[in-house]
Structure formats: C-alpha cells, structure tokens
Design a protein around this motif. Sequence first.
Motif, PDB file in Angstrom:
ATOM      1  N   LEU A  19      24.234  55.652  25.177  1.00 19.95           N
ATOM      2  CA  LEU A  19      23.824  54.756  26.260  1.00 19.95           C
ATOM      3  C   LEU A  19      24.330  53.349  25.980  1.00 19.95           C
ATOM      4  CD1 LEU A  19      20.122  55.859  26.919  1.00 19.95           C
ATOM      5  CD2 LEU A  19      22.267  56.950  27.643  1.00 19.95           C
ATOM      6  N   ILE A  20      24.931  52.733  26.982  1.00 19.46           N
ATOM      7  CA  ILE A  20      25.463  51.376  26.844  1.00 19.46           C
ATOM      8  C   ILE A  20      24.529  50.351  27.472  1.00 19.46           C
ATOM      9  CG2 ILE A  20      27.354  49.847  27.528  1.00 19.46           C
ATOM     10  CD1 ILE A  20      29.229  52.246  27.245  1.00 19.46           C
ATOM     11  N   GLY A  21      23.996  50.650  28.637  1.00 23.92           N
ATOM     12  CA  GLY A  21      23.083  49.699  29.272  1.00 23.92           C
ATOM     13  C   GLY A  21      22.687  50.131  30.667  1.00 23.92           C
ATOM     14  N   ARG A  22      21.836  49.334  31.288  1.00 20.10           N
ATOM     15  CA  ARG A  22      21.295  49.628  32.617  1.00 20.10           C
ATOM     16  C   ARG A  22      21.992  48.759  33.659  1.00 20.10           C
ATOM     17  NH1 ARG A  22      15.789  48.117  32.115  1.00 20.10           N
ATOM     18  NH2 ARG A  22      16.437  46.037  32.816  1.00 20.10           N
ATOM     19  N   ALA A  23      22.376  49.382  34.759  1.00 19.87           N
ATOM     20  CA  ALA A  23      22.959  48.640  35.879  1.00 19.87           C
ATOM     21  C   ALA A  23      21.828  47.999  36.674  1.00 19.87           C
ATOM     22  CB  ALA A  23      23.772  49.573  36.769  1.00 19.87           C
ATOM     23  N   ASP A  24      21.809  46.688  36.728  1.00 21.88           N
ATOM     24  CA  ASP A  24      20.706  45.983  37.380  1.00 21.88           C
ATOM     25  C   ASP A  24      21.076  45.366  38.722  1.00 21.88           C
ATOM     26  OD1 ASP A  24      18.907  46.565  35.376  1.00 21.88           O
ATOM     27  OD2 ASP A  24      19.189  44.675  34.315  1.00 21.88           O
ATOM     28  N   ARG A  25      22.306  44.850  38.834  1.00 24.92           N
ATOM     29  CA  ARG A  25      22.632  44.096  40.061  1.00 24.92           C
ATOM     30  C   ARG A  25      24.142  44.116  40.309  1.00 24.92           C
ATOM     31  NH1 ARG A  25      19.531  40.855  43.046  1.00 24.92           N
ATOM     32  NH2 ARG A  25      17.891  41.043  41.470  1.00 24.92           N
ATOM     33  N   ILE A  26      24.505  44.347  41.569  1.00 26.20           N
ATOM     34  CA  ILE A  26      25.898  44.237  41.998  1.00 26.20           C
ATOM     35  C   ILE A  26      26.208  42.763  42.202  1.00 26.20           C
ATOM     36  CG2 ILE A  26      27.555  44.816  43.816  1.00 26.20           C
ATOM     37  CD1 ILE A  26      25.653  47.257  44.421  1.00 26.20           C
ATOM     38  N   MET A  27      27.253  42.271  41.574  1.00 30.85           N
ATOM     39  CA  MET A  27      27.602  40.859  41.689  1.00 30.85           C
ATOM     40  C   MET A  27      28.639  40.606  42.780  1.00 30.85           C
ATOM     41  SD  MET A  27      25.558  39.827  39.451  1.00 30.85           S
ATOM     42  CE  MET A  27      25.966  38.086  39.496  1.00 30.85           C
ATOM     43  N   PHE A  28      29.506  41.597  43.009  1.00 30.96           N
ATOM     44  CA  PHE A  28      30.623  41.419  43.932  1.00 30.96           C
ATOM     45  C   PHE A  28      31.042  42.795  44.420  1.00 30.96           C
ATOM     46  CE2 PHE A  28      35.226  41.313  44.656  1.00 30.96           C
ATOM     47  CZ  PHE A  28      35.349  40.239  45.515  1.00 30.96           C
ATOM     48  N   SER A  29      31.655  42.872  45.587  1.00 31.90           N
ATOM     49  CA  SER A  29      32.094  44.167  46.102  1.00 31.90           C
ATOM     50  C   SER A  29      33.290  43.984  47.021  1.00 31.90           C
ATOM     51  CB  SER A  29      30.954  44.858  46.865  1.00 31.90           C
ATOM     52  OG  SER A  29      31.338  46.143  47.290  1.00 31.90           O
ATOM     53  N   SER A  30      34.271  44.860  46.850  1.00 34.18           N
ATOM     54  CA  SER A  30      35.465  44.824  47.688  1.00 34.18           C
ATOM     55  C   SER A  30      35.862  46.247  48.055  1.00 34.18           C
ATOM     56  CB  SER A  30      36.622  44.138  46.952  1.00 34.18           C
ATOM     57  OG  SER A  30      37.823  44.241  47.691  1.00 34.18           O
ATOM     58  N   ALA A  31      36.159  46.476  49.309  1.00 31.11           N
ATOM     59  CA  ALA A  31      36.556  47.806  49.777  1.00 31.11           C
ATOM     60  C   ALA A  31      38.057  48.020  49.680  1.00 31.11           C
ATOM     61  CB  ALA A  31      36.105  48.005  51.223  1.00 31.11           C
ATOM     62  N   GLY A  32      38.812  47.001  49.296  1.00 33.43           N
ATOM     63  CA  GLY A  32      40.264  47.104  49.279  1.00 33.43           C
ATOM     64  C   GLY A  32      40.826  47.528  47.941  1.00 33.43           C
ATOM     65  N   LYS A  33      42.151  47.609  47.864  1.00 35.75           N
ATOM     66  CA  LYS A  33      42.826  47.997  46.636  1.00 35.75           C
ATOM     67  C   LYS A  33      42.868  46.872  45.618  1.00 35.75           C
ATOM     68  CE  LYS A  33      45.835  51.668  48.370  1.00 35.75           C
ATOM     69  NZ  LYS A  33      47.224  52.195  48.404  1.00 35.75           N
ATOM     70  N   SER A  34      42.629  45.645  46.060  1.00 34.99           N
ATOM     71  CA  SER A  34      42.680  44.494  45.166  1.00 34.99           C
ATOM     72  C   SER A  34      41.529  43.552  45.480  1.00 34.99           C
ATOM     73  CB  SER A  34      44.010  43.750  45.322  1.00 34.99           C
ATOM     74  OG  SER A  34      43.978  42.505  44.649  1.00 34.99           O
ATOM     75  N   LEU A  35      41.009  42.898  44.428  1.00 34.97           N
ATOM     76  CA  LEU A  35      39.959  41.904  44.631  1.00 34.97           C
ATOM     77  C   LEU A  35      40.462  40.717  45.441  1.00 34.97           C
ATOM     78  CD1 LEU A  35      38.337  41.824  41.060  1.00 34.97           C
ATOM     79  CD2 LEU A  35      37.583  43.112  43.053  1.00 34.97           C
ATOM     80  N   PHE A  36      41.772  40.544  45.488  1.00 38.28           N
ATOM     81  CA  PHE A  36      42.340  39.394  46.193  1.00 38.28           C
ATOM     82  C   PHE A  36      42.439  39.620  47.696  1.00 38.28           C
ATOM     83  CE2 PHE A  36      44.100  39.205  41.856  1.00 38.28           C
ATOM     84  CZ  PHE A  36      43.598  37.967  41.470  1.00 38.28           C
ATOM     85  N   PHE A  37      42.179  40.851  48.147  1.00 38.20           N
ATOM     86  CA  PHE A  37      42.174  41.114  49.592  1.00 38.20           C
ATOM     87  C   PHE A  37      40.806  40.685  50.144  1.00 38.20           C
ATOM     88  CE2 PHE A  37      45.354  44.912  49.219  1.00 38.20           C
ATOM     89  CZ  PHE A  37      46.315  44.026  48.753  1.00 38.20           C
ATOM     90  N   PHE A  38      40.657  39.385  50.395  1.00 39.05           N
ATOM     91  CA  PHE A  38      39.344  38.829  50.737  1.00 39.05           C
ATOM     92  C   PHE A  38      38.795  39.414  52.034  1.00 39.05           C
ATOM     93  CE2 PHE A  38      42.495  36.007  52.630  1.00 39.05           C
ATOM     94  CZ  PHE A  38      42.012  35.830  53.914  1.00 39.05           C
ATOM     95  N   TRP A  39      39.668  39.898  52.901  1.00 41.22           N
ATOM     96  CA  TRP A  39      39.201  40.461  54.169  1.00 41.22           C
ATOM     97  C   TRP A  39      38.505  41.815  53.969  1.00 41.22           C
ATOM     98  CZ3 TRP A  39      44.215  39.586  52.750  1.00 41.22           C
ATOM     99  CH2 TRP A  39      45.010  40.719  52.498  1.00 41.22           C
ATOM    100  N   THR A  40      38.584  42.377  52.767  1.00 42.83           N
ATOM    101  CA  THR A  40      37.899  43.644  52.482  1.00 42.83           C
ATOM    102  C   THR A  40      36.609  43.432  51.679  1.00 42.83           C
ATOM    103  OG1 THR A  40      39.062  44.066  50.383  1.00 42.83           O
ATOM    104  CG2 THR A  40      40.131  44.811  52.411  1.00 42.83           C
ATOM    105  N   TRP A  41      36.252  42.176  51.418  1.00 47.65           N
ATOM    106  CA  TRP A  41      35.032  41.914  50.649  1.00 47.65           C
ATOM    107  C   TRP A  41      33.802  42.347  51.441  1.00 47.65           C
ATOM    108  CZ3 TRP A  41      35.942  36.249  48.567  1.00 47.65           C
ATOM    109  CH2 TRP A  41      37.021  36.269  47.689  1.00 47.65           C
ATOM    110  N   ARG A  42      32.818  42.909  50.738  1.00 49.26           N
ATOM    111  CA  ARG A  42      31.548  43.328  51.353  1.00 49.26           C
ATOM    112  C   ARG A  42      30.481  42.289  50.992  1.00 49.26           C
ATOM    113  NH1 ARG A  42      32.652  48.234  48.159  1.00 49.26           N
ATOM    114  NH2 ARG A  42      33.808  49.776  49.385  1.00 49.26           N
ATOM    115  N   ALA A  43      30.397  41.239  51.773  1.00 51.61           N
ATOM    116  CA  ALA A  43      29.495  40.135  51.444  1.00 51.61           C
ATOM    117  C   ALA A  43      28.022  40.582  51.416  1.00 51.61           C
ATOM    118  CB  ALA A  43      29.680  38.984  52.436  1.00 51.61           C
TER     119      ALA A  43
END
Length: 262
Positions: free
Chosen positions: A230-254
């Motif tokens: 066991l490594i740890g517990r997932a507590d909170r999503i900090m960021f989310s993107s539906a695209g192939k790259s984090l730089f595709f800001f139009w695919t961000w799931r705010a």
Amino acid sequence: MAAKAEKKDGIFETVKTVVYAVAIAAVFRTLLFQPFWIPSGSMKETLLIGDFLFVNKMAYGYSRYSCPMGLCPFEGRLLASEPERGDVVVFRHPVNGSDFIKRLIGLPGDTVQMVDGKVVLNGQELPQTPAGDFIETYEPQGPMSNEPRCANAPVGQGGTCIKPRMMETLPGGHSYPVLNIDNGGFADNTPVFTVPPGHYFFLGDNRDNSQDSRYGRAVGGVGFVPAENLIGRADRIMFSSAGKSLFFFWTWRADRFFKAVQ
C-alpha cells in the motif's frame, strides 16, 4: 579575478538552490503526498481518465514502496495504520511493479465473492440501488486513446456511450457508484475468496473494465495485495483533463478541480 569569483559563487548558489529544491520535493513525495495521474477507466465514475490527484502517504504509514522505485531500506510498515473498507488506495502491483488504484473491499479474514455482478461480503450481498446511467462520448480517451465499453454497443465515434450505474453500500454506510454492463463471465461470478492475514482485496468501480483482485497475477490481475504494497489513500482530485495533453485547456474539466474522492 573578482568577476570570476563572483561568477563561481553565482554558479554555486544556483546548484545549491537546485539541490535543496530536489531534496525538498523528494521528502514531500516520499513522506507526504505523491502525485498520481489516472491512465485507465477502471475506477469510473469515481475517477476518470485524465484526473490528477495527490495520494496521502501518511494515511497508512510507510513501507519500502513509499520511496521511488521501492528503495526505502526497510521491511514491513513504519507508523502503520489500518486502511478502512471503502478507501480508494494506490498500491504497488505485487508482480509487475506498476502503481494501481482501486477500492478496498476485503480486509484480512473477510470472504469476498461476486454473484451475478454483485459483491457478497462475509456472506452478505452488498446493497445496490439504481442511480440512472453513466453517459460519456464514445471516443479515444487520454494519451493512451482508450475507447470505453458501452451497454448500448455498437456505438460509432462521437456517439453516446451508456453504462448502467448503481450505488453500492458497504457495511457502515459508505456508498459509491459502480458501473456494470453485463453479468456474464468469471468476473461477475467468482469462487469465494478468503483474504489472508496481512493482505487486502481490491475491486475497480468500473466492474467490467478492471484488472483487480478477482483475477490472479498470472493473468494480469493483482490477486491479494500485501499490506506493505500500500502506498497511500486517494483523497482529492486536484486537476482533470479529458484531452491527450494537459496543455489542451479546452478539454479541462473544471467541475472536477479539488473534488474529494469518495
């Protein structure tokens, strides 16, 4: 000469700053929080492909897998704390060394079985209540271009992909959504698993698309997971993107930014 001395001092200060920054980041990642990116759909809809979260490494104490590449020089767990049934946990695969994320269902000594797609825990079926449909677009998802499975298949590119959604409830009242397309095959009708001491049983919330404790390690599953993995517990999503790259800001799931993991 003075200019050369100042230049050397400047280089030394830069190197020292970089070393300090790397050391602080290493301590932060080893002892406190580790970043984790969701590459697959095995935990839909709790976690989506492209979710970026921090894993709380203080939650269960520390093992050799708390360090990058499993290099912490000790066996067992330090400052160990027992995980709770229902936690979403990141752990090291017992064979291939990959980091997996699944939901903890079975504690040491529990019996777990799947019958017609439902979990039977210690002889009692976990209640499931209908919660509508999970709907997404049928298209390649994330950098790996994974395509989702759909209950209404076949679905063309850009079409509406539907999965039945249920709310599953553990003893103690912890509820979470699960997706299940059909109830056929081994994954939905298994033998009874008895979780051995010092091990845990994990399932993905997307029950028809998860290599988890239902499958033995020889076929790509994880089997029973040792406590030290066991490594740890997932507590909170900090960021989310539906695209192939984090730089595709139009695919961000705010709407998923800073969302708690239930």
